[in-house]
Structures are given as structure tokens and as C-alpha cells.
Design an enzyme around this catalytic site. Sequence first.
Site, short mmCIF file in Angstrom:
data_model
loop_
_atom_site.label_atom_id
_atom_site.label_comp_id
_atom_site.label_asym_id
_atom_site.label_seq_id
_atom_site.Cartn_x
_atom_site.Cartn_y
_atom_site.Cartn_z
N GLY A 70 0.83 -1.19 0.00
CA GLY A 70 0.00 0.00 0.00
C GLY A 70 0.87 1.25 0.00
O GLY A 70 2.08 1.18 0.23
N GLY A 122 0.27 -5.06 0.76
CA GLY A 122 -1.00 -5.03 0.06
C GLY A 122 -0.99 -5.80 -1.24
O GLY A 122 -2.04 -6.29 -1.69
N GLU A 145 6.19 -5.89 8.01
CA GLU A 145 5.53 -4.82 8.78
C GLU A 145 6.14 -4.57 10.15
O GLU A 145 6.00 -3.48 10.71
CB GLU A 145 4.03 -5.13 8.92
CG GLU A 145 3.22 -4.84 7.67
CD GLU A 145 3.35 -5.90 6.59
OE1 GLU A 145 2.81 -5.70 5.50
OE2 GLU A 145 4.00 -6.94 6.85
N ASP A 153 -1.31 -7.54 7.52
CA ASP A 153 -2.77 -7.44 7.42
C ASP A 153 -3.23 -7.97 6.06
O ASP A 153 -2.73 -8.99 5.62
CB ASP A 153 -3.21 -5.99 7.66
CG ASP A 153 -2.63 -4.99 6.67
OD1 ASP A 153 -1.60 -5.28 6.04
OD2 ASP A 153 -3.23 -3.90 6.52
#
Length: 370
Positions: A70, A122, A145, A153
Amino acid sequence: MSDAAVLFDEVPAKAGRIGRVTLNVPGTLNSLTLDMVDLLQAQLDAWATDDDIAAVFIEGSGEKAFCAGGDVQALHRSAVEQPGGPCDYAENFFAREYRMNYTLHTYAKPIVCWGHGIVMGGGLGVMAGCNHRIVTEATRIAMPEVTIALFPDVGGSWFLNHMPGQAGRFLALTGASINAADAIYTGLADRFIASEHKGAVLESLLQQGWTLDPAENHALVRHCLRPFAERSLGSVPAAQVEPHMATINRLCDGDSVHEVIDNIIGQQTDDPWLARARDSLAHGSKLAALWIDRQLWETRHASLKEVFQAEIQLATNVVRYPEFAEGVRALLIDKDRNPAWQFEHSRAVPDEVLDGFFRAPWDANPLANL
């Protein structure tokens, strides 16, 4: 080529059409923005009910990356502009991204993902949600992350918990980079196909006699991809995860998450892959390591829908907390690689601080109606 961030095309096949999606921001390694997420969601929804579209093919523009994640810098701006939250852009991004990921996971029609080059964050969320996932000799996958105080996520709580042994826990805590062979072994990909066959794969898909039955069309995709995978066996890179599974399981066999962190950071190894994993956790946020591990534990029996509802809760709390902004600043903004983490050791994190990340920050979960 158009300068649109996402390109959509409907390519006529022998029968029906193939919907082709190209993430088209090679300058940022095709990193996802909120606008791109919304474009993907709208097109997926439209094609889901279009009888002319038999299957979907998703790829990234350029040779470097499918999608590197992302747009973390935009999330950082949202976090620092509204410290303590609500962080409107970031929270909207997470909610709509996860909804799009859920759409991919539950899509009835075949979705072929060409996961060539860098697939991170992402981007891995997109690939993992597709039902025919191809990796190549250039595929490089990671969920790093812990280095920016976020967590794996975009469905990571689902696919990491479904990996063999303690592989998912180890990869989540260390952000270790894996390749195509590892992706097949851990269940992140379905087939290895050498990148030189991409054009022929697309041509073969266009030659299929597509029907109105998604189950039959899934079989046609498998029939199309199988010979290319067989032709590519000689190009598969050497595995990294499977040969290290005994070590991974031993390192993750602690009486507490603190012992697991100690085991990984304290290992004396000459193995370059294990050493990079060790160093990544050593330099990462220990607070993030704790919420990463707890998120995996709390979702280990969760349904896919419950996973995304849990992830939006944690992501909202994380982006409102200063650790995330500091991690992004050090790694991606100032690039000094010297983050001022709030806690030097995982045992220094008070229970009440960690507990706060697992409490709902709003009255209604934004993904309650998935």
C-alpha cells in the site's frame, strides 16, 4: 500505454471475454492507493455479474513488481496529521482495501494472478485472495511490517495461520523474504511458471471455450496452466522455508512470545536467510512484534470474515498510535533507519498498552456487513 493507475481491458476469447487488470504505477512498484482500491472494487463487482466475462487476469506493470504494497507514505501523512485519530484517509484505506481483498477471496469466477517480481504487503493481499496464483523465478514476497510497526494485514491473519508448522509465525515476526518455491510450500501460490511463458499463458487462456459455469471455467484455467508449470520445473529457485522448518519450529517453541523473540534474536547462525530474519526482528518494533503475535493467536480459528473484521480493528488502533508514524519516518521518510521505538524489549511493554490495541475504537465495525 495509458497513464491511468489501473488499466482494465475486456479481451475477446474463443468464447466470452477475459477481464484483464494491470496495476500501472511502475514508478512506485505499483503500490496501491485508495483510488486504485476503489477502481479495483468497482470493476470486480461489475465483472462478477457480467456473463460475458469468464475469468480475470491480474498483473503488474513493468518487470520489477506485481505490487510492493500500500501507499505507506500516504498512511503516514494521515497518521501525523491527526495524531490519536481518527485518521480518516488511513482508516478509509484499510476498510476499503480489506473489503476488496475479501471480494477477491470469495470471487466465484477464476482470477489468475501473475505474481512476478516484488509482492509485498498489500500486493500479497491481492495475490493471496486470487484463486489461481502464479509465481515466477523473479517473485520476491515479504510482509516486513514489524520494521515499520504495522502488522501483516490484508488477510495475513488468515494465510499466515494456514501455513505449515510455525512458518507463518516466523515470517510474521521477522518479515523474512521468500521466493516462488517458498510461496508454493506455504500455500501462498498455486503454480510456478517461468516468466518467459507469460505471453503464451495469456494466449492459451484466450483459446479456451469458456462457459457460463464458474466451476467449468476453473477447470479450464487449470487445464491451461498445467503444461506451462510442467515446462517450468527446471527454473524453480532453491527453497528457503522448507529446508529451515526444523529450525523455525524450534525457534518458535517458547513458553511465551518473549522467549520466541529471544530465540530468534539470540541465534548464532552463519545462514544468510536466517541471519537476515534475525536482524529484521532485532531492529523492528518490539511492541509491533507483540501485537503481530497476539493477532495471529486470536484469529487462529477465525473465519475469513472474522479475520478482516479483526484486522480493521487492529489497523485502526495501530495507525492512531505514534509507533507506526515513527517506524515509517525512520524507514521511508527520513530513511535514517534509526527509529526511536517506545520499548527496547518486548518484556517492557505493559499489558494494558498491548490490550488497548485489541479493543474496538468505534461503536460499529466498518466491516460488520461483509
